[in-house]
Design a protein around this motif. Structure first.
Motif, PDB file in Angstrom:
ATOM      1  N   THR A  47       0.840  -1.192   0.000  1.00 45.00           N
ATOM      2  CA  THR A  47       0.000   0.000   0.000  1.00 45.00           C
ATOM      3  C   THR A  47       0.878   1.245   0.000  1.00 45.00           C
ATOM      4  O   THR A  47       1.852   1.329   0.731  1.00 45.00           O
ATOM      5  CB  THR A  47      -0.915  -0.011   1.238  1.00 45.00           C
ATOM      6  OG1 THR A  47      -1.714  -1.182   1.184  1.00 45.00           O
ATOM      7  CG2 THR A  47      -1.807   1.210   1.280  1.00 45.00           C
ATOM      8  N   GLY A  48       0.547   2.187  -0.868  1.00 46.10           N
ATOM      9  CA  GLY A  48       1.306   3.431  -0.978  1.00 46.10           C
ATOM     10  C   GLY A  48       2.334   3.438  -2.095  1.00 46.10           C
ATOM     11  O   GLY A  48       2.862   4.489  -2.446  1.00 46.10           O
ATOM     12  N   THR A  49       2.638   2.273  -2.671  1.00 49.83           N
ATOM     13  CA  THR A  49       3.621   2.194  -3.754  1.00 49.83           C
ATOM     14  C   THR A  49       3.120   2.955  -4.977  1.00 49.83           C
ATOM     15  O   THR A  49       2.006   2.752  -5.440  1.00 49.83           O
ATOM     16  CB  THR A  49       3.885   0.727  -4.154  1.00 49.83           C
ATOM     17  OG1 THR A  49       4.330   0.001  -3.015  1.00 49.83           O
ATOM     18  CG2 THR A  49       4.924   0.636  -5.260  1.00 49.83           C
ATOM     19  N   GLU A  50       3.949   3.837  -5.503  1.00 49.07           N
ATOM     20  CA  GLU A  50       3.602   4.561  -6.727  1.00 49.07           C
ATOM     21  C   GLU A  50       3.970   3.701  -7.923  1.00 49.07           C
ATOM     22  O   GLU A  50       5.055   3.094  -7.948  1.00 49.07           O
ATOM     23  CB  GLU A  50       4.310   5.904  -6.753  1.00 49.07           C
ATOM     24  CG  GLU A  50       3.841   6.768  -5.596  1.00 49.07           C
ATOM     25  CD  GLU A  50       3.968   8.246  -5.856  1.00 49.07           C
ATOM     26  OE1 GLU A  50       4.266   8.645  -6.992  1.00 49.07           O
ATOM     27  OE2 GLU A  50       3.742   8.994  -4.902  1.00 49.07           O
ATOM     28  N   VAL A  51       3.064   3.636  -8.907  1.00 53.10           N
ATOM     29  CA  VAL A  51       3.242   2.726 -10.031  1.00 53.10           C
ATOM     30  C   VAL A  51       2.942   3.401 -11.369  1.00 53.10           C
ATOM     31  O   VAL A  51       2.215   4.385 -11.435  1.00 53.10           O
ATOM     32  CB  VAL A  51       2.318   1.484  -9.884  1.00 53.10           C
ATOM     33  CG1 VAL A  51       2.729   0.637  -8.702  1.00 53.10           C
ATOM     34  CG2 VAL A  51       0.859   1.878  -9.773  1.00 53.10           C
TER      35      VAL A  51
END
Length: 79
Positions: A47-51
């Motif tokens: 959760t929170g990972t930018e992709v």
């Protein structure tokens, strides 16, 4: 209730962490202005990972490119 409606879709997506070249090929099952539902992303994208996302489908003439953030993972693997 969702702020933006979503619609079912049969597609695949290449999801890449914004700060690396590490990516997954996943199935996309729902899409809308406010988000994308996919399965197969895995725990390497917390959760929170930018992709960065590239969605392809036989029903689309061109791929969709998007940037986003992982908001949640469900128990059944839907992100």
């Amino acid at each position: 209730r969702r702020k933006f409606p979503r619609v079912p879709i049969v597609a695949t997506a290449k999801v890449t962490k914004s700060d690396s070249k590490f990516s997954y090929l996943v199935k996309v099952n729902i899409i809308g202005q406010g988000g994308i539902g996919m399965t197969g992303l895995g725990k390497n994208f917390p959760t929170g990972t930018e992709v960065d996302i590239r969605i392809e489908s036989p029903s689309m003439t061109v791929p969709i490119h998007a940037e986003g953030r992982v908001i949640y993972h469900s128990r059944d693997g839907i992100t």
